[in-house]
Design an enzyme around this catalytic site. Structure first.
Site, PDB file in Angstrom:
ATOM      1  N   ASP A  91       0.918  -1.024   0.140  1.00  0.00           N
ATOM      2  CA  ASP A  91       0.145   0.097   0.139  1.00  0.00           C
ATOM      3  C   ASP A  91       0.950   1.409   0.101  1.00  0.00           C
ATOM      4  O   ASP A  91       2.005   1.380   0.637  1.00  0.00           O
ATOM      5  CB  ASP A  91      -0.906   0.000   1.241  1.00  0.00           C
ATOM      6  N   GLU A 111       1.072  -0.341  -5.374  1.00  0.00           N
ATOM      7  CA  GLU A 111       0.132   0.659  -5.359  1.00  0.00           C
ATOM      8  C   GLU A 111       0.874   1.988  -5.932  1.00  0.00           C
ATOM      9  O   GLU A 111       1.118   2.755  -4.828  1.00  0.00           O
ATOM     10  CB  GLU A 111      -0.605   0.822  -4.298  1.00  0.00           C
TER      11      GLU A 111
END
Length: 1049
Positions: free
Chosen positions: A488, A543
């Site tokens: 993330d 990401e």
């Protein structure tokens, strides 16, 4: 100059980083461990083949115990050198040569918590009842064999492959070579001082709670603390009972021997914390390496839990991990909100209810969010407090393991949404200010704080932070058997501006400049290198919204090393498009966004993820259908134009995203059937420091769940969307088009609103027009042959209008069209997506030339008769018989047979001719029937065209009539306007005069008022004087009256 833990050194000089122990020629009595410092000792924390005893002082307690441990780390201390009383020196040429000279034995991982029982027993009876015992036993052996294989991270490459892949990068070779040089330097130092990346990434075997046969060792790195003690239920939270000792590297340690009955000093499941005297005061913290933490009822902070269940309670994995699929179809899920009921769901329920659903839908991987413990549920799991602990809201670590094992049994990969980009700023139950300083795990000052996320940012240049994060990634792969990660917030990691208020244009200077955090990029290279080296089948997804070049190129070639990048621009583009009218959609804009990705770097495409489902945003279904979703999704109610449009476009958007967007696909749970409304975590009213109030939802779980029952209900229109998504996944499974090297976009027609492209052997046709359907629409293709419909969004099963025949066959024409060598004609209804597949050449019907040949595999009538005739079984004439002279009887017999044969042949020929005539007649009748239907269709079309032409003429006449009325009206309007203009001209001077008079009047009035004001003042004074005069007169009269009275007297 290079800065290592605050010390500037000259590049090229080997500098030891703490917790590296340095050789010393002097002894010190201040050290808590008896060490002979006159001897050189190894900086390795992994003694190769020696097993020693040592004395460890824990407060006032001491214990001498055997170094043999359930976890290898219990006898192989990270930050405390071995006792060298046995006279053995650990400095060897073999050790200093780096990881390549390590013995194979040192590279074998054998964690006690993952050791299988010898008899092959697995789990509890309930768990084992679902599996065949022999199969489970063989699977366990497979898992054992996999765990026993040596694990070695390959040495670094030369990092030059990126220039061959992308020659434009040569202009930025200074930055890229420096970056790769930093990576190589770290690998060399890790090899030299830690025994290699494989050993360095097992920090959980050295720090935290370590169980051995003799007792429990607890170590914690807290260099800023002045004193420390271990407290918990086991010692009644007495801070003076178990004092910890600090070594020269800031590591605090204590050993707790077993109780007299052999039980551990800290019971399994009891609460523990570390109390420290820090520069910011006394504080109790959850250990940084804690494996489990819970929030007690009625309390806000979490408590660390000593988690060490007995062997019989530990979950034993039964199924091997699946191989990495060629193409990833990821189902993004959140365990807590995966229930249809307003509650926090459990790992067990997710295992039993949701995993089979994911498998049935056709996905081959599940990505689970919010696994790492986070004290704030509404953070979606992104404000992590305990990095090594699974979220206790959903169950125990063993239940999470059973979930993952069940997914493996179903053939599903399990990816973890891991957060290494930032951490919760909580100080009581998180890493923030752990040792009383703000710079232990994070950057100090503003650089260590993310103002938008309200969280702390890691210092990736710190040795111990690297150990912590690398070990954390490996812990989840090793202990829980995750198959990979979705990292993330990688964009925030890679740039000092964190991607905030920055619009990336693709210019390479945006990626390779002073705003790039090289330490963070180097960490990402290390963690990818470690994961892919030790777990070759593991998958890493990053990401990144910036489009960083080299992001998905292997580390050995100079890349960052991810397998996939999340194609985040697609979801943003769909939201942008959905805000426009259908007439304003641009086919070229859609195509550009879907295909705008770096060559040879794989992407995961998605139309929407959890981000779009959160409160404050809208899902695609909600953008399309809005409030009509509440009232018109039942099949027994009439639909609305908004619902019809929404259902059609929802399917088209998802299919074209999968078809063109990348080499993988992702969907957030529930969005496959257009889940209504948004996600709103339970929360109360929040008052900010400025006095403003953010309203809560009264801690409701009503919108923090997934209504899977809506997609399963065949009486609702949601069911059609779910069926389409399932068909879409199975289509990709069958044809593997996402990973096909062949991709060609043959048409993007802005007028027709049509997009046609090829992916693999499939041809995709999208008609985004809101009203226009196209008959005999010609589309190009690369391969000639027969095509059939493989997927039709207009199928009634998917909530469509059944405007296409699923069994129709489409034959190609030769000749170039739209840049393709072949083409075929289709019917393209409005707002539909159709996928055409090239049929198997073996199943293609040959061109008909009679009834027998029209049906493949059928024998002709004459063949059947010949098989039944007496000639089929007659003995063949031998050569010797044929060469002998024939007698009269033989000649007569041969003539009879020949005559009979000729008669039979004539009969067969006659029957064949009759059958051919019949077949030809039937064929011509069928042709006539088809031609008749074509004529009827043509007549209907012509009639419709005639009606349209008639309507067009009628509208033209009406337009002419209106024009006739419009001309005099225009003239009258012109005259009126002229009159108005003349009146304006006349009125304008009058207006000036009136304005002037008004001004004069106002001036006069003001002057008059001024004069009257003076008069009023004079009158007032006169009245005052008159009043005073009257008073004086009365007074005089009184005096006179008195005088008179006196005179009378």
């Amino acid at each position: 100059m290079v800065v290592v833990h605050g010390v500037s050194v000259t590049p090229g000089v080997v500098v030891s980083r703490f917790p590296l122990p340095l050789p010393s020629s002097s002894s010190s009595s201040a050290r808590p461990i008896n060490i002979d410092f006159n001897r050189n000792f190894s900086v390795s924390f992994f003694p190769k083949k020696h097993s020693r005893t040592r004395k460890i002082f824990a407060g006032n307690q001491s214990a001498e115990f055997d170094s043999k441990s359930r976890a290898p780390s219990a006898s192989k201390k990270v930050l405390v050198p071995d006792n060298l009383d046995d006279g053995a020196s650990l400095v060897t040429d073999e050790l200093l040569q780096g990881p390549s000279s390590f013995s194979e034995e040192s590279q074998i991982l054998s964690l006690g918590s993952q050791t299988m029982e010898e008899n092959g027993a697995v789990g509890t009876e309930d768990q084992a009842s679902d599996f065949d015992s022999s199969k489970a036993y063989s699977n366990e052996n497979a898992v054992k064999e996999k765990e026993m294989k040596p694990r070695i991270v390959p040495p670094p490459g030369n990092g030059q492959g990126i220039y061959e892949i992308d020659p434009m990068l040569r202009s930025y070779s200074n930055h890229l070579d420096y970056r790769y040089g930093q990576y190589r330097r770290l690998r060399e130092e890790i090899d030299k001082y830690e025994g290699g990346l494989e050993a360095f990434s097992r920090g959980y075997e050295k720090l935290g709670f370590l169980r051995s046969d003799a007792g429990i060792t607890y170590r914690e790195w807290a260099p800023g603390a002045k004193s420390a003690s271990l407290i918990g239920d086991f010692n009644n939270w007495n801070p003076n009972a178990d004092i910890m000792n600090r070594n020269e590297f800031g590591v605090w340690e204590i050993f707790l021997p077993n109780n007299s009955d052999g039980s551990p000093a800290i019971p399994h499941g009891s609460r523990v914390k570390i109390r420290m005297d820090t520069p910011s005061g006394i504080k109790d913290s959850i250990p940084a390496w804690i494996k489990f933490s819970v929030q007690a009822p009625g309390e806000i902070p979490f408590n660390g839990i000593y988690y060490d269940p007995p062997e019989e309670e530990k979950y034993v994995f039964k199924h091997p991990q699946p191989k990495r699929p060629k193409s990833l179809r990821i189902y993004e899920a959140h365990v807590g909100m995966s229930s249809t009921e307003p509650m926090i769901n459990t790992y067990a329920n997710f295992r039993d209810d949701v995993l089979p659903r994911i498998k049935r839908l056709g996905y081959n991987a599940v990505q689970i969010m919010a696994i790492q413990e986070h004290s704030y549920y509404a953070s979606f799991g992104y404000h992590v407090t305990n990095f090594f602990a699974p979220s206790s809201r959903c169950g125990t670590p063993e239940e999470l393991k059973s979930l993952i094992d069940r997914a493996h049994e179903l053939g599903l990969l399990v990816l973890m949404d891991i957060v290494h980009s930032h951490a919760s700023k909580n100080t009581l139950d998180g890493l923030n200010m752990f040792d009383g300083t703000d710079a232990q795990y994070f950057h100090s000052g503003p650089r260590g704080y993310h103002w938008m996320w309200d969280s702390r940012l890691f210092n990736y240049g710190s040795w111990e932070v690297l150990r912590y994060l690398l070990s954390n990634a490996r812990w989840w792969l090793e202990e829980y058997k995750f198959d990979g990660f979705r990292f993330d917030g990688v964009t925030s990691m890679m740039y000092t501006h964190h991607g905030l208020s920055v619009g990336f244009t693709g210019n390479y200077t945006e990626y390779f400049g002073l705003e790039t955090d090289v330490d963070a990029v180097t960490y990402l290279m290390l963690v990818n290198d470690m994961i892919h080296g030790l777990y070759p089948e593991a998958v890493t997804v990053g990401e990144d919204v910036s489009g960083m070049p080299t992001f998905c190129i292997p580390v050995q070639d100079g890349g960052v090393g991810f397998d996939y990048r999340l194609h985040m621009a697609i979801a943003d583009k769909w939201i942008e498009i959905l805000k426009k009218r259908d007439e304003d959609w641009k086919m070229g804009d859609i195509i550009y966004t879907l295909t705008n990705r770096r060559w040879s770097e794989k992407c995961i495409a998605y139309a929407e993820s959890h981000d779009q489902a959160l409160v404050g945003d809208k899902t695609i279904a909600f953008w399309l259908m809005d409030k009509d979703m509440y009232d018109f999704m039942a099949l027994d109610r009439p639909s609305t134009p908004l619902i019809d449009r929404g259902i059609a476009l929802h399917k088209m958007i998802r299919l074209i995203t999968m078809g063109l967007g990348g080499e993988g696909y992702l969907n957030f749970m529930g969005n496959e059937f257009g889940h209504p409304e948004w996600i709103d975590f339970p929360r109360g009213e929040q008052r900010l420091s400025d006095g403003s109030v953010i309203p809560g939802n009264n801690f409701s779980y009503d919108k923090c769940r997934r209504r899977f029952d809506l997609g399963d209900a065949d009486y609702l229109r949601y069911h059609g969307l779910q069926e389409f998504d399932q068909a879409m996944q199975h289509l990709e499974e069958k044809y593997g088009f996402m990973t096909s090297e062949h991709q060609f976009i043959s048409r993007k027609d802005e007028g027709d609103r049509v997009i046609v492209f090829e992916r693999g052997d499939l041809v995709f046709v999208f008609n985004f027009h809101w009203t226009s359907s196209y008959f005999d629409y010609r589309i190009g293709c690369s391969k000639p042959g027969k095509y059939k419909i493989a997927l039709d969004s207009d199928d009634p099963l998917f909530g469509g209008f059944s405007r296409l025949d699923r069994n129709a066959e489409y034959f190609t024409f030769d000749g170039s069209y739209d840049g393709r060598p072949s083409s075929f004609m289709v019917y393209a209804p409005c707002r539909t997506a159709v996928v055409y597949a090239l049929a198997n050449h073996e199943s293609l019907d040959p061109k008909p030339s009679g009834l027998d040949k029209a049906v493949p595999g059928r024998k002709s009538a004459s063949d059947k008769r010949l098989n039944k005739s007496r000639f089929s079984g007659r003995r063949k004439m031998q050569p010797t018989e044929a060469s002998q002279p024939a007698t009269a009887d033989q000649s007569r017999r041969l003539r009879d047979e020949l005559s009979e044969s000729m008669s039979f042949s004539s009969q067969m020929k006659k029957e064949d001719e009759e059958l051919s005539v019949k077949a030809l007649s039937a064929f011509r009748a069928k042709e006539d029937e088809i031609e008749k239907k074509k004529m009827e269709i043509r007549e209907r079309v012509l009639a419709q065209l005639g009606r349209v032409e008639g309507e067009t003429k009628r509208l033209a006449l009406i337009r002419e009539e209106l024009e006739g009325f419009a001309d005099p009206m225009r003239k009258e309007v012109t005259l009126v306007r002229k009159k108005i203009d003349s009146l304006d001209k006349e009125i304008k001077p009058l207006g000036h005069t009136v304005q002037k008079k008004e001004t004069e009047y106002k001036d006069a009035l003001e002057a008059f008022n001024e004069k009257n004001k003076e008069k009023v003042e004079l009158i007032t004074k006169l009245q005052e004087l008159e009043g005073e005069s009257e008073k004086m007169r009365l007074k005089k009269l009184e005096e006179l009256s008195k005088n008179i009275d006196q005179t009378k007297a």
